[in-house]
Design an enzyme around this catalytic site. Sequence first.
Site, PDB file in Angstrom:
ATOM      1  N   HIS A  78      37.711  56.242  36.371  1.00  0.00           N
ATOM      2  CA  HIS A  78      38.880  56.535  35.529  1.00  0.00           C
ATOM      3  C   HIS A  78      39.349  57.981  35.685  1.00  0.00           C
ATOM      4  O   HIS A  78      40.447  58.314  35.239  1.00  0.00           O
ATOM      5  CB  HIS A  78      38.612  56.180  34.054  1.00  0.00           C
ATOM      6  CG  HIS A  78      37.640  57.058  33.345  1.00  0.00           C
ATOM      7  ND1 HIS A  78      36.292  56.795  33.277  1.00  0.00           N
ATOM      8  CD2 HIS A  78      37.823  58.199  32.639  1.00  0.00           C
ATOM      9  CE1 HIS A  78      35.699  57.735  32.562  1.00  0.00           C
ATOM     10  NE2 HIS A  78      36.595  58.608  32.165  1.00  0.00           N
ATOM     11  N   ASP A 123      32.871  51.792  36.902  1.00  0.00           N
ATOM     12  CA  ASP A 123      33.672  52.998  36.703  1.00  0.00           C
ATOM     13  C   ASP A 123      33.081  54.141  37.520  1.00  0.00           C
ATOM     14  O   ASP A 123      32.482  55.076  36.992  1.00  0.00           O
ATOM     15  CB  ASP A 123      33.691  53.317  35.200  1.00  0.00           C
ATOM     16  CG  ASP A 123      34.671  54.418  34.849  1.00  0.00           C
ATOM     17  OD1 ASP A 123      35.375  54.899  35.762  1.00  0.00           O
ATOM     18  OD2 ASP A 123      34.714  54.804  33.666  1.00  0.00           O
ATOM     19  N   SER A 216      33.718  63.348  31.373  1.00  0.00           N
ATOM     20  CA  SER A 216      33.834  62.169  32.247  1.00  0.00           C
ATOM     21  C   SER A 216      33.623  62.515  33.708  1.00  0.00           C
ATOM     22  O   SER A 216      34.108  63.539  34.195  1.00  0.00           O
ATOM     23  CB  SER A 216      35.231  61.563  32.124  1.00  0.00           C
ATOM     24  OG  SER A 216      35.271  60.596  31.117  1.00  0.00           O
TER      25      SER A 216
END
Length: 266
Positions: A78, A123, A216
């Site tokens: 992402h 992911d 992230s």
Amino acid sequence: MQLLYLSSLILLLLQPPNPCESKRLVGPISRGPSGRIKGGQEAEIGFAPYQVSLQPIVGSHNCGGAILNEQWIITAGHCVENYIPALVNVITGTNKWAEPGAVYYTESIHMHCMYDQPYMHNDIALVKLTQNITFNELTQPIALPTRPVHSGDEIVLTGWGAEEAYGSSVENLQKLTLGFVPFEECYDIFNQTSSMGVGHICTFSREGEGSCHGDSGGPLVSNGSLVGVVNWGRPCGVGFPDVQANVYYYLDWIRSKISGNSLCYY
Ligand SMILES: *[C@@H]1O[C@H](CO)[C@@H](O)[C@H](O)[C@H]1NC(C)=O
Ligand SMILES: *[C@@H]1O[C@H](CO)[C@@H](O)[C@H](O)[C@H]1NC(C)=O
Ligand SMILES: *[C@@H]1O[C@H](CO)[C@@H](O)[C@H](O)[C@H]1NC(C)=O
């Protein structure tokens, strides 16, 4: 639960609307910005020489990542979804994302071919650089794991993520020591959500600590090898485990991509 990256605003400005995005934002697990570790401590200089900052525009931190070798960076899917290579600038060799040791540019982005299928799974992504990284004291690759993570393993998260949900990234790299939460336990904590699977591992220390917006794509390292990549969580440090890509599970995919294979392994 949310993804923990920062640049949704930049994406909105640069990209045509993604028909899936609104679904994600209203779903039980929404995608939010990435930021500083909650409850961490400042990392010493050179503590995590594999850590990189991904910056859509140099001078704006979006996500973390880790150096696998001279040419390849690993991050969350992402963090680079819908990005063109020119918007993935890789900052290395620094504890301050705004003061790069060096800046590298991206030749190609390799998303996992089952990214987000099912929702929130796979992911993980690899970024190939246009130039080889020059290694030094502050810039080094991290080894891939040789075994799965176990209960009792000490895991260290590093990142520039926010200290509070939706906060901005912090100036100095933070570190936080976490434990491994066995899959079944974590799955039950999240009420057996379909957003978790064998491609995930969970980490937790205590309420008040955890990954946050801006972390992230960043590295979770245990005994000198990369065991996880920050994926999603309930922001931030509110007492739930964080859910990370299980690097051991993706070893075949990583090795095959790095060796130039375009097949989909997962
Ligand atoms: C870049 O690094 C790779 C190994 O990852 C090596 O095979 C290659 O020769 C290097 N290229 C240059 C120009 O140094
Ligand atoms: C799981 O369900 C219980 C009971 O409905 C709820 O209190 C809890 O917050 C849920 N857990 C998560 C992670 O949403
Ligand atoms: C840590 O890694 C070293 C090799 O780098 C290995 O010999 C040792 O067994 C590992 N320790 C654990 C607890 O896995």
